[in-house]
Write an enzyme that holds these catalytic residues in place. Structure first.
Site, PDB file in Angstrom:
ATOM      1  CB  SER A   1      -0.750   0.033   1.294  1.00  0.00           C
ATOM      2  OG  SER A   1      -1.502   1.070   1.250  1.00  0.00           O
TER       3      SER A   1
ATOM      4  CE1 TYR B   1      -3.769  -2.224   5.427  1.00  0.00           C
ATOM      5  CE2 TYR B   1      -3.466   0.154   4.607  1.00  0.00           C
ATOM      6  CZ  TYR B   1      -3.666  -0.971   4.273  1.00  0.00           C
ATOM      7  OH  TYR B   1      -3.720  -1.441   2.987  1.00  0.00           O
TER       8      TYR B   1
ATOM      9  CE  LYS C   1      -1.397  -3.907   3.395  1.00  0.00           C
ATOM     10  NZ  LYS C   1      -1.609  -5.141   2.665  1.00  0.00           N
TER      11      LYS C   1
END
Length: 348
Positions: free
Chosen positions: A140, A164, A168
């Site tokens: 992302s 989040y 990643k």
């Protein structure tokens, strides 16, 4: 419109190649499945249905006119994922499975680290045990944090500002270390910007179970009368209309980028990270206005205060993808809006 030259390459390369799609019933995974099967790949779907609908499996079979293998399970279940890899003679993995709501990750970081990082570790160990060393990972643009310059290229410092995004980064670091330790690994991390839109069939699209976190499905629920209005978080940014600007990419362009990445890995080992975006920015107001115009619907919205952590502008440098993968996005904002509306306007 497809990149026809690349599509011919996908089709030539696909013969007898079996690919596992973790999170294969979800938004990106299901669209990838449709394109991979169309190109001739053998696809196995693996999903725990935590944020997806089992009916997507049936809709994919209708789209492709093929029976598609589906294993319901969690990637943290090492024994099940290992058994699946072995049973279906998997040769490569596209790893889409993961929790992805930024706000939720702030409220419940342990759940995100357990699911995203722990689940990826389980998958990677199972792949290694079964001697499967080709993976395309769904990363992302959140790994870049607040942009230090624009457009954002792959050399931009990694500095996620929420759990989040950090999951990643951690997964990318694990994959990069793995590639250093074993030169047989072929790894591509694709850093998505903002996928929207849907499959041309109108049978699959972005359909979150709860109140949407993403702009497009929220707009559609407002257009359908299911929600009262779109909250626009700030109109005082240094942008042409004051609202935040993001790089939105059609989901079908995105999955074609995955297929180009798979081709690239045939002849390139090691760890590689590439942006997938359009290289253009669209404002929140521009998205709402374009959607309203092309779908002939009204989308009420209200300007509210800025959200913590939001940035004014974020869009990708896509030169690396074009150079290494021979891929670039082809579909425009109108196509993104119309395809998304086609799916969700017909759903209950």
């Amino acid at each position: 419109m497809k990149n026809l030259k690349l599509w011919e390459e996908y089709t030539r390369e696909s013969l007898h190649l079996s690919i596992l799609l973790t999170g294969g019933i979800g938004y990106i995974g299901s669209h990838a499945a449709a394109s991979l099967i169309e190109a001739g790949y053998d696809v196995v779907l693996f999903d725990n249905l935590s944020n997806s609908d089992a009916s997507v499996h049936n809709r994919l079979e209708k789209i492709t006119n093929k029976k598609i293998s589906f294993v319901e399970g969690d990637i943290r279940d090492f024994e099940l994922i290992s058994k699946t890899l072995n049973q279906y003679k998997i040769e490569a993995v596209m790893h889409f499975a993961g929790l992805k709501a930024v706000g939720e990750s702030v409220q419940n970081p342990l759940r995100y680290y357990d699911n995203n990082v722990g689940g990826s570790m389980s998958l990677i160990r199972a792949m290694q045990e079964n001697n499967i060393k080709k993976i395309v990972f769904s990363s992302s643009a959140t790994v870049y944090g607040v942009p230090q310059y624009l457009p954002i290229d792959e050399s931009h410092p990694l500095s996620a500002i929420n759990p989040y995004g950090r999951t990643k980064i951690y997964i990318e670091e694990i994959l990069a270390d793995l590639a250093i330790s074993d030169p047989d690994w072929k790894i591509m991390s694709l850093r998505y910007f903002n996928p929207i839109g849907a499959h041309d069939s109108g049978l699959i699209g972005e359909s979150p179970k709860a109140v949407p976190n993403n702009l497009m499905p929220y707009i559609i629920k407002v257009a359908k009368g299911e929600l009262a209005k779109v909250n626009v978080y700030g109109d005082d940014y240094q942008t042409p209309d004051g609202t935040g600007v993001r790089d939105y990419i059609h989901v079908m362009d995105l999955v074609e980028g995955h297929m180009a990445a798979l081709l690239f890995l045939n002849n390139h080992s090691g760890f590689h990270a590439i942006n997938l975006g359009t290289g253009n920015g669209y404002s929140v107001k521009e998205i709402i206005d374009t959607f309203s115009k092309v779908t002939h619907t009204k989308v009420p919205y209200e300007i509210v205060g800025r959200r913590d952590g939001d940035v004014a502008i974020s869009y990708a440098s896509v030169d690396h993808a074009k150079k290494l993968l021979g891929w670039q996005a082809k579909r425009d904002l109108k196509e993104m809006c119309l395809s998304a509306w086609k799916v969700m306007s017909s759903s209950k």
